[in-house]
Design an enzyme around this catalytic site. Structure first.
Site, mmCIF file in Angstrom:
data_model
loop_
_atom_site.group_PDB
_atom_site.id
_atom_site.type_symbol
_atom_site.label_atom_id
_atom_site.label_comp_id
_atom_site.label_asym_id
_atom_site.label_seq_id
_atom_site.Cartn_x
_atom_site.Cartn_y
_atom_site.Cartn_z
ATOM 1 N N THR A 1 -19.513 -26.598 0.253
ATOM 2 C CA THR A 1 -18.473 -27.539 0.856
ATOM 3 C C THR A 1 -17.113 -26.942 0.400
ATOM 4 O OG1 THR A 1 -20.040 -29.348 0.371
ATOM 5 C CG2 THR A 1 -17.682 -29.927 0.706
ATOM 6 N N GLN B 1 -0.525 -11.279 -6.816
ATOM 7 C CA GLN B 1 0.917 -11.210 -6.990
ATOM 8 C C GLN B 1 2.133 -11.256 -6.118
ATOM 9 O OE1 GLN B 1 1.737 -11.677 -10.360
ATOM 10 N NE2 GLN B 1 -0.677 -11.816 -10.829
ATOM 11 N N HIS C 1 -1.994 -20.646 -6.714
ATOM 12 C CA HIS C 1 -1.152 -21.128 -7.738
ATOM 13 C C HIS C 1 -0.360 -20.047 -7.892
ATOM 14 C CE1 HIS C 1 -3.660 -18.031 -9.816
ATOM 15 N NE2 HIS C 1 -2.791 -18.015 -10.754
ATOM 16 N N ASN D 1 0.363 -6.991 -12.026
ATOM 17 C CA ASN D 1 0.256 -8.331 -12.767
ATOM 18 C C ASN D 1 1.002 -8.407 -14.024
ATOM 19 O OD1 ASN D 1 -2.346 -7.310 -13.059
ATOM 20 N ND2 ASN D 1 -2.653 -8.582 -14.622
ATOM 21 N N GLY E 1 -8.437 -16.226 -6.349
ATOM 22 C CA GLY E 1 -8.248 -14.783 -5.974
ATOM 23 C C GLY E 1 -9.321 -13.912 -6.436
ATOM 24 N N THR E 2 -10.003 -14.183 -7.559
ATOM 25 C CA THR E 2 -11.137 -13.541 -8.374
ATOM 26 C C THR E 2 -12.407 -13.521 -6.983
ATOM 27 O OG1 THR E 2 -10.207 -13.760 -10.555
ATOM 28 C CG2 THR E 2 -12.762 -13.350 -10.207
ATOM 29 N N SER F 1 -3.700 -15.933 -3.727
ATOM 30 C CA SER F 1 -4.173 -16.845 -4.688
ATOM 31 C C SER F 1 -3.135 -18.233 -4.595
ATOM 32 C CB SER F 1 -4.492 -16.663 -6.250
ATOM 33 O OG SER F 1 -5.230 -17.648 -6.810
ATOM 34 N N CYS G 1 -4.084 -13.270 -17.933
ATOM 35 C CA CYS G 1 -5.314 -13.742 -17.591
ATOM 36 C C CYS G 1 -6.345 -12.949 -18.746
ATOM 37 C CB CYS G 1 -5.897 -12.955 -16.133
ATOM 38 S SG CYS G 1 -4.878 -13.666 -14.941
#
Length: 320
Positions: free
Chosen positions: A168, A110, A132, A82, A2-3, A130, A256
């Site tokens: 890649t 989020q 995860h 978040n 996400g970053t 993101s 984070c």
């Protein structure tokens, strides 16, 4: 991640539209992926405006309107915070952006996989998510770019991923994220209700049994699985460590940035006093959490807070 998606979106738009203007807008409660990117761009000569929020963490739309200039090229506001879970008025902000011919980027890390997210309905020109966050692989994210929006490359290399992210491609992670999102969407409607009920039960029991606490952003629409609680006259770090020893994973402020000693910029922007902001814990519920785990957590939080307050000079001074 996400970053990286946030960086590609913001830096790519700034670079692609630099001839149109040098002013960008964001909120005071953004994730560091946006907040620090904006600060970095300010050092490179961009004009940056941080819009304040109210006590529930909701962006002041009127101040956002007032901040718009002829040279404004980008607005970036997160879909949901978040730390406290408050959901922002993105659709309204999207209409403002469109009316003024300004691009809108939405950090939806989020919300994607947790609540319905439709970029076109929100008015988002760019939207980040993101893997995860909805039980997909870690280290993989996605960036939606509306057709017709120009995003300049920020990393040079080969032609992979439309020349925006050379290198890649991590195909297994991409496939894993896609499958996880498909599964999250299949059960989303039921899961939203279940998590909201568990969260509300958890908060009501904590409120009954522990004095001098505040449920942050309780009076606005929130993410179903996020609960931010301020325990007055205590240090969040001591609560976190005590609960961790008991097998309960929580975070003080944002996960984070939980290794930082400063009070959360989100809580401070909401007007929470620094000494109380330090006593704030975020509880995050997910699809695998059970009622039994919530009951265990309630019992242990009550015991931990009672024990720590006996040792707290601030609490003892308050209860004199």
């Amino acid at each position: 991640s996400g970053t990286e998606g946030d960086n590609i979106a913001v830096r790519g738009v700034v670079k692609a539209y630099k001839n149109r203007g040098n002013h960008i807008i964001t909120s005071a409660i953004e994730h560091p992926a946006i907040r620090n990117t904006y600060k970095d761009l300010a050092l490179d000569g961009m004009e940056v405006t941080f819009i304040p929020v109210d006590k529930n963490g909701i962006v002041d739309v009127e101040q956002l309107k007032a901040a718009i200039r002829p040279e404004t090229i980008l607005i970036s506001v997160m879909h949901a915070n978040n730390e406290v879970g408050s959901i922002e008025p993105i659709k309204e902000i999207g209409e403002i952006a469109k009316k003024n011919r300004i691009l809108l980027h939405v950090d939806a890390v989020q919300t994607v996989g947790k609540i319905p997210v439709y970029p076109k309905e929100l008015g988002a020109d760019l939207l980040t998510f993101s893997g995860h966050k909805f039980h997909g692989p870690k280290g993989i994210g996605g960036l939606y770019i509306r057709q017709g929006v120009r995003v300049a490359r920020t990393v040079t290399g080969g032609g992979q991923e439309k020349k925006l992210r050379p290198g890649t491609t991590n195909t297994p992670a991409v496939v894993g994220m896609a499958k996880a999102l498909e599964m999250a969407c299949e059960s989303m409607e039921v899961e939203m209700i279940r998590e909201s009920q568990l969260r509300d039960y958890f908060e009501s029991e904590i409120l009954k049994r522990i004095p001098e606490i505040v449920i942050n952003a309780k009076n606005v629409e929130r993410l179903p699985g996020t609960s931010s609680i301020t325990f007055k006259y205590l240090e969040g770090e001591s609560i976190l460590l005590s609960l961790s020893y008991l097998g309960i994973a929580v975070s003080s402020g944002s996960a984070c940035s939980s290794d930082e000693l400063q009070a959360s910029h989100v809580l401070l922007a909401m007007g929470i006093e620094p000494e109380f902001a330090h006593g704030t814990i975020r509880f995050s519920l997910g699809k695998y959490n059970t009622k039994e785990e919530i009951d265990y957590t309630i019992e242990q939080v009550v015991k931990v807070v009672e024990k720590l307050r006996i040792l707290s000079p601030l609490w003892n001074e308050y209860t004199k």
